[in-house]
Scaffold this motif. Structure first.
Motif, PDB file in Angstrom:
ATOM      1  N   HIS A  53      36.953 -26.594  42.165  1.00 28.02           N
ATOM      2  CA  HIS A  53      38.275 -25.934  41.257  1.00 28.02           C
ATOM      3  C   HIS A  53      38.084 -24.924  40.347  1.00 28.02           C
ATOM      4  N   MET A  54      36.735 -24.975  39.991  1.00 29.40           N
ATOM      5  CA  MET A  54      36.411 -24.043  38.704  1.00 29.40           C
ATOM      6  C   MET A  54      36.013 -22.774  39.148  1.00 29.40           C
ATOM      7  N   THR A  55      37.216 -22.128  39.719  1.00 31.68           N
ATOM      8  CA  THR A  55      37.174 -20.758  40.318  1.00 31.68           C
ATOM      9  C   THR A  55      37.385 -19.473  39.103  1.00 31.68           C
ATOM     10  N   GLU A  56      37.611 -20.104  37.926  1.00 31.84           N
ATOM     11  CA  GLU A  56      37.846 -19.108  36.861  1.00 31.84           C
ATOM     12  C   GLU A  56      36.792 -19.361  35.649  1.00 31.84           C
ATOM     13  N   TRP A  57      36.128 -18.356  35.194  1.00 29.41           N
ATOM     14  CA  TRP A  57      35.392 -18.711  33.987  1.00 29.41           C
ATOM     15  C   TRP A  57      35.970 -19.232  32.937  1.00 29.41           C
ATOM     16  N   ASP A  58      37.584 -18.832  32.739  1.00 27.22           N
ATOM     17  CA  ASP A  58      38.331 -19.341  31.604  1.00 27.22           C
ATOM     18  C   ASP A  58      38.683 -20.584  32.539  1.00 27.22           C
ATOM     19  N   THR A  59      38.172 -21.844  31.919  1.00 27.49           N
ATOM     20  CA  THR A  59      38.467 -22.986  32.511  1.00 27.49           C
ATOM     21  C   THR A  59      39.909 -23.442  32.016  1.00 27.49           C
ATOM     22  N   SER A  60      40.633 -22.849  31.109  1.00 22.95           N
ATOM     23  CA  SER A  60      41.815 -23.339  30.654  1.00 22.95           C
ATOM     24  C   SER A  60      42.873 -22.787  31.725  1.00 22.95           C
ATOM     25  N   LEU A  61      42.500 -22.100  32.434  1.00 24.07           N
ATOM     26  CA  LEU A  61      43.456 -21.341  33.640  1.00 24.07           C
ATOM     27  C   LEU A  61      43.709 -22.230  34.861  1.00 24.07           C
ATOM     28  N   ILE A  62      42.720 -23.319  34.802  1.00 24.47           N
ATOM     29  CA  ILE A  62      42.645 -24.120  36.012  1.00 24.47           C
ATOM     30  C   ILE A  62      43.232 -25.404  35.714  1.00 24.47           C
ATOM     31  N   VAL A  63      43.380 -25.960  34.442  1.00 25.76           N
ATOM     32  CA  VAL A  63      43.550 -27.243  34.082  1.00 25.76           C
ATOM     33  C   VAL A  63      44.947 -27.272  33.950  1.00 25.76           C
ATOM     34  N   LYS A  64      45.631 -28.554  33.631  1.00 28.27           N
ATOM     35  CA  LYS A  64      46.971 -28.791  33.520  1.00 28.27           C
ATOM     36  C   LYS A  64      47.615 -28.137  32.422  1.00 28.27           C
ATOM     37  N   PRO A  65      48.830 -27.512  32.162  1.00 22.57           N
ATOM     38  CA  PRO A  65      49.225 -26.814  31.185  1.00 22.57           C
ATOM     39  C   PRO A  65      49.461 -27.610  29.878  1.00 22.57           C
ATOM     40  N   GLU A  66      49.473 -28.900  29.979  1.00 18.98           N
ATOM     41  CA  GLU A  66      49.374 -29.635  28.752  1.00 18.98           C
ATOM     42  C   GLU A  66      48.112 -29.547  28.077  1.00 18.98           C
ATOM     43  N   CYS A  67      47.078 -29.104  28.890  1.00 20.69           N
ATOM     44  CA  CYS A  67      45.573 -29.297  28.453  1.00 20.69           C
ATOM     45  C   CYS A  67      45.331 -27.845  27.933  1.00 20.69           C
ATOM     46  N   GLY A  68      45.409 -27.026  28.670  1.00 16.57           N
ATOM     47  CA  GLY A  68      45.294 -25.572  28.523  1.00 16.57           C
ATOM     48  C   GLY A  68      44.090 -25.355  27.727  1.00 16.57           C
ATOM     49  N   TYR A 188      33.123 -19.709  39.880  1.00 13.80           N
ATOM     50  CA  TYR A 188      33.725 -18.749  39.251  1.00 13.80           C
ATOM     51  C   TYR A 188      32.995 -17.455  39.260  1.00 13.80           C
ATOM     52  N   ASN A 189      31.924 -17.285  39.917  1.00  9.68           N
ATOM     53  CA  ASN A 189      31.114 -15.850  39.919  1.00  9.68           C
ATOM     54  C   ASN A 189      31.109 -15.276  41.507  1.00  9.68           C
ATOM     55  N   GLN A 190      32.089 -15.869  42.244  1.00 10.89           N
ATOM     56  CA  GLN A 190      32.001 -15.351  43.423  1.00 10.89           C
ATOM     57  C   GLN A 190      32.504 -13.964  43.919  1.00 10.89           C
ATOM     58  N   HIS A 191      33.233 -13.275  42.856  1.00  5.74           N
ATOM     59  CA  HIS A 191      33.631 -12.002  42.920  1.00  5.74           C
ATOM     60  C   HIS A 191      32.601 -10.952  42.693  1.00  5.74           C
ATOM     61  N   ILE A 192      31.632 -11.390  42.108  1.00  2.00           N
ATOM     62  CA  ILE A 192      30.379 -10.490  41.626  1.00  2.00           C
ATOM     63  C   ILE A 192      29.391 -10.345  42.892  1.00  2.00           C
ATOM     64  N   LYS A 193      29.216  -8.853  42.926  1.00  2.00           N
ATOM     65  CA  LYS A 193      28.163  -8.703  44.143  1.00  2.00           C
ATOM     66  C   LYS A 193      26.740  -8.637  43.714  1.00  2.00           C
ATOM     67  N   ALA A 194      26.120  -9.629  43.489  1.00  2.00           N
ATOM     68  CA  ALA A 194      24.864  -9.500  42.870  1.00  2.00           C
ATOM     69  C   ALA A 194      23.758  -9.324  43.835  1.00  2.00           C
ATOM     70  N   LYS A 195      22.811  -8.597  43.240  1.00  2.00           N
ATOM     71  CA  LYS A 195      21.325  -8.174  43.955  1.00  2.00           C
ATOM     72  C   LYS A 195      20.722  -9.290  44.364  1.00  2.00           C
ATOM     73  N   TRP A 196      20.652 -10.279  43.395  1.00  2.00           N
ATOM     74  CA  TRP A 196      20.091 -11.734  43.505  1.00  2.00           C
ATOM     75  C   TRP A 196      21.046 -12.972  43.110  1.00  2.00           C
ATOM     76  N   ARG A 197      21.237 -13.656  44.380  1.00  2.00           N
ATOM     77  CA  ARG A 197      22.204 -14.747  44.080  1.00  2.00           C
ATOM     78  C   ARG A 197      21.538 -15.752  44.451  1.00  2.00           C
ATOM     79  N   ALA A 198      21.355 -17.139  43.802  1.00  2.00           N
ATOM     80  CA  ALA A 198      20.681 -18.014  44.356  1.00  2.00           C
ATOM     81  C   ALA A 198      21.710 -19.419  44.258  1.00  2.00           C
ATOM     82  N   LYS A 199      21.447 -20.261  45.150  1.00  2.00           N
ATOM     83  CA  LYS A 199      22.370 -21.333  45.331  1.00  2.00           C
ATOM     84  C   LYS A 199      21.728 -22.576  44.469  1.00  2.00           C
ATOM     85  N   ASN A 200      20.640 -22.630  44.256  1.00  2.00           N
ATOM     86  CA  ASN A 200      19.968 -23.729  43.420  1.00  2.00           C
ATOM     87  C   ASN A 200      18.493 -22.858  43.038  1.00  2.00           C
ATOM     88  N   MET A 201      17.820 -23.971  42.236  1.00  2.00           N
ATOM     89  CA  MET A 201      16.793 -23.537  41.528  1.00  2.00           C
ATOM     90  C   MET A 201      15.546 -23.180  42.421  1.00  2.00           C
TER      91      MET A 201
END
Length: 213
Positions: A53-68, A188-201
């Protein structure tokens, strides 16, 4: 002076035989911060989010409003950065990189904790992310010298041949400067067109061998 010439000079001065310098971020590259962070949030705010669910770098945008924005206060939990789990394959990959004579630098940001004077004023102020990160590295990655750990957000000031990082802004800055960077895949970085993208180490390791001598 190019970085390869610089690393050869460092090798000569130190008596080492470094092949190249690899810079590694910590949070969600070597350490599973997102999972621990979202677990604390779920417990405090009775939610059921996952790291997917963490699709935004700004995590406050995905949590409940009372958390923000208060979600960032959770990063100051005592021991928050001390007891994280290593990411899959990261320990074995780093061990192999060290065995292959790569110079490993840790470049990581650290939220503000509390100084000793603040702790004396209020014993509840015990969070010290930077020291917790150093202790965590010593436990899980003892093959990385403690003097190779650098804290800061402007990582492009640190010399290296390639960086492995997950933060969108860091990737974009390195790319704009023409500096090699492997983007560690996160929701949260799916929108980036990266030359090198790794799913794990493991995937990052393969890319490193293709890029570096």
């Amino acid at each position: 002076m190019t970085n390869q010439k610089f690393i050869h000079k460092v090798s000569k001065v130190t008596g080492k035989n470094f092949r190249a310098t690899i810079m590694l971020d910590m949070d969600d590259v070597l350490a599973q911060l997102g999972a621990a962070w979202i677990d604390i949030y779920n417990e405090r705010y009775e939610d059921q989010l996952t790291t997917q669910h963490m699709t935004e770098w700004d995590t406050s945008l995905i949590v409940k409003p009372e958390c923000g924005k208060k979600v960032y206060e959770l990063l100051r939990e005592p021991g928050m950065f001390r007891y994280l789990q290593p990411t899959p394959y990261s320990q074995e990959v780093v061990r192999r990189l060290v065995e292959r004579q790569y110079n490993i630098l840790i470049v990581s940001d650290a939220p503000r904790g509390h100084a000793h004077c603040e702790f004396k004023a209020n014993p509840d102020f015990v969070a010290n992310p930077a020291d917790d990160k150093r202790a965590w590295l010593l436990e899980h990655f003892p093959m990385i010298p403690q003097e190779n750990v650098f804290f800061g957000s402007q990582k492009y000031y640190v010399r290296g041949d390639i960086l492995v990082d997950d933060k969108p802004a860091t990737h974009d800055m390195f790319t704009a400067l023409g500096l090699p960077v492997i983007l560690m895949d996160q929701p949260y970085n799916q929108h980036i067109k990266a030359k090198w993208r790794a799913k794990n180490m493991l995937e990052a390791e393969e890319m490193i061998y293709r890029v570096l001598p």
